[in-house]
Design a protein around this motif. Sequence first.
Motif, PDB file in Angstrom:
ATOM      1  N   THR A 237       0.807  -1.229   0.000  1.00 15.13           N
ATOM      2  CA  THR A 237       0.000   0.000   0.000  1.00 15.13           C
ATOM      3  C   THR A 237       0.840   1.279   0.000  1.00 15.13           C
ATOM      4  N   GLN A 239       1.871   2.971   2.485  1.00 13.18           N
ATOM      5  CA  GLN A 239       1.416   3.909   3.509  1.00 13.18           C
ATOM      6  C   GLN A 239       2.445   3.987   4.639  1.00 13.18           C
ATOM      7  N   GLU A 258     -11.003  -1.844  -0.047  1.00 14.37           N
ATOM      8  CA  GLU A 258     -10.633  -0.475   0.259  1.00 14.37           C
ATOM      9  C   GLU A 258     -10.227  -0.337   1.730  1.00 14.37           C
ATOM     10  N   HIS A 272      -8.123   9.358   3.730  1.00  9.17           N
ATOM     11  CA  HIS A 272      -7.366   8.878   2.560  1.00  9.17           C
ATOM     12  C   HIS A 272      -7.840   7.480   2.173  1.00  9.17           C
ATOM     13  N   VAL A 274      -7.361   4.106   0.283  1.00  6.78           N
ATOM     14  CA  VAL A 274      -6.260   3.285  -0.232  1.00  6.78           C
ATOM     15  C   VAL A 274      -6.849   2.052  -0.906  1.00  6.78           C
ATOM     16  N   GLN A 354      -1.477   8.423  -4.224  1.00 10.51           N
ATOM     17  CA  GLN A 354      -1.436   7.203  -3.426  1.00 10.51           C
ATOM     18  C   GLN A 354      -0.645   7.411  -2.136  1.00 10.51           C
ATOM     19  N   ARG A 376      -5.591   4.560  -9.394  1.00  5.77           N
ATOM     20  CA  ARG A 376      -4.824   3.945  -8.318  1.00  5.77           C
ATOM     21  C   ARG A 376      -5.238   2.498  -8.068  1.00  5.77           C
ATOM     22  N   GLU A 377      -6.486   2.166  -8.330  1.00  6.63           N
ATOM     23  CA  GLU A 377      -6.908   0.771  -8.207  1.00  6.63           C
ATOM     24  C   GLU A 377      -6.100  -0.104  -9.162  1.00  6.63           C
ATOM     25  N   MET A 380      -2.237  -0.117  -8.015  1.00  8.03           N
ATOM     26  CA  MET A 380      -1.888  -0.923  -6.846  1.00  8.03           C
ATOM     27  C   MET A 380      -1.976  -2.410  -7.138  1.00  8.03           C
ATOM     28  N   SER A 403      -2.046   3.498 -16.323  1.00  6.39           N
ATOM     29  CA  SER A 403      -1.993   4.606 -15.378  1.00  6.39           C
ATOM     30  C   SER A 403      -2.035   5.954 -16.046  1.00  6.39           C
TER      31      SER A 403
END
Length: 407
Positions: A237, A239, A258, A272, A274, A354, A376-377, A380, A403
Motif C-alpha cells: 500500500t 502507507q 478499500e 485517505h 487506499v 497514493q 490507483r486501483e 496498486m 496509469s
Amino acid sequence: MVMARESGKLTALAIKNAGQGKHFDGGGLYLEVMPTGSRIWRLKYRHAGKESRATLGHFPEVGLTTARADAAKARALLRDGIAPNDAKAAKHEADRRAKGAAFPIVAAEWLADRKPGWADETHRKAAYVVDTYLAPKLRRVSITTLTTRQAVDALAGIPPSLAAKARGYLGQIVTYAMRKGLREDGRVLSLHGALPKVDKGHIPAAVDVADVRKLVRAVAAYPIHVTRAALTIAMLTAQRPGTVARMEWAEVDLEAAEWVIPPGKMKTKHAHLVPLSRQAVDTLRAMLPYSEGRQFVFPALYRQTTPHLHRDALSNALRNMGFQGKHATHGFRGMFRTMARERLGVAADVLEAQLAHAKKDEIQKAYDRTAFVKERESVMQAWADYLDNLREGGNVVPLRKASGESR
C-alpha cells in the motif's frame, strides 16, 4: 491567669501552660489557644485605617523565637506601606505560578493546546519526544528561567533523527509560555547551531530490481506471521509505517477492497482512500484468525505496551533480515515511488495521490482528494503483481497505458 513576665513577654513555660484564650507577647503578637487545643500565632495590626490579623503559624511547629522574627518582618512591611496579609497572598500566588511554570507542566499544557490541530500521529510523536527526552532532563527547570545552555544540554544525547524535532518543540513551548505570561516577552532560546550537523541523506530504500527481489523474498519468509503481514501491507500500500501498525478493522472493507484512513491519522488532516490489491486483501483475510472482533488488525506482540503492533517491530524485523542501512520501514514508500515510476511508468500525480503527500497549494489539495481513485486501483494491483513476479523471478511489463501520464 497572667502567663507573662513583668515585661509583658511570653516565656516557654508560659506557652506550655497556656490555657484557652489569647496570650500576648507585645507589639501585636499573641498566641491564641483554641478550644480544640490548637495553638496559633497571630499578629494584630492596623493598615489603611483598618484592624487586621495575620496568621504566623502553629505552635510548636513555629516556636517563640521564630514567631517574634516573623512578626518583626511583618511590622517592617507595614512601615513600607504593605499589609502582611497582602504580602502573604502575593507570595502564595508567586509560588503557585512558579510551580505551574515547571517545564514538564508547561510542556504538557502545550501538547494539549496543539492536539486539536494535529493529526494523531503528529501528536504522538511530539508527546514521545517531550515525555521521553525533554521533560526528564528539564524536570527541575522553570520555563520562566530556562536558559539556552540548559536547553542545549537537554538536546544532547537525543538520537539525530529526533533531535531536530526536539529543538523545534523547545522553541514552540517557550513561545507558548510567553503567550501565557509565564516567560518574559522576547526571551527566546538561541538554539541555531546547537545540534551537530548530520548528513541526513535519504531514507534507506531498496530501489534496484535485485535488491527489491531480495527484500520481497525476505519479507515473505519472515517467521512471525503478524509482523510479516504488516510488512506486506506496508509494501503493497506504500502507507506510513505507523499508520499500518495502527490499522483498524473498522477502516477496512475487504469486499470493496478499500482501506479508508481517517483524517486523524493523516498528516493532511483529510481521510485517505487506499485501494487494496487482491494480494493485500488476502493478507488481511489471513489476519482474521489473529484479531477478528478486535479493534486493531495487527495485535501487539509479546511484551509490547501498545494495544497494536508497535512500528518498531517492523524496523526490528528488517534489521533482523539484514536490511539495516539498506531499507527502512518508511523506505517502502520510496521504493514504490521510484520503482512504480521507473519500471511501471506510473504517472507522478497518481503516485503522489497514493502516497497522500501534502500539497502547499489549496487547489492541489482539493484536487488530490478527489482524483485518481480508479487509476490507483489499477496501479496498486499492478504493483502487487510486479512484486509477485519479482519474488518468483519473472519479468514485468510497464503499466503506462493503465496509469496514464501526468495531466
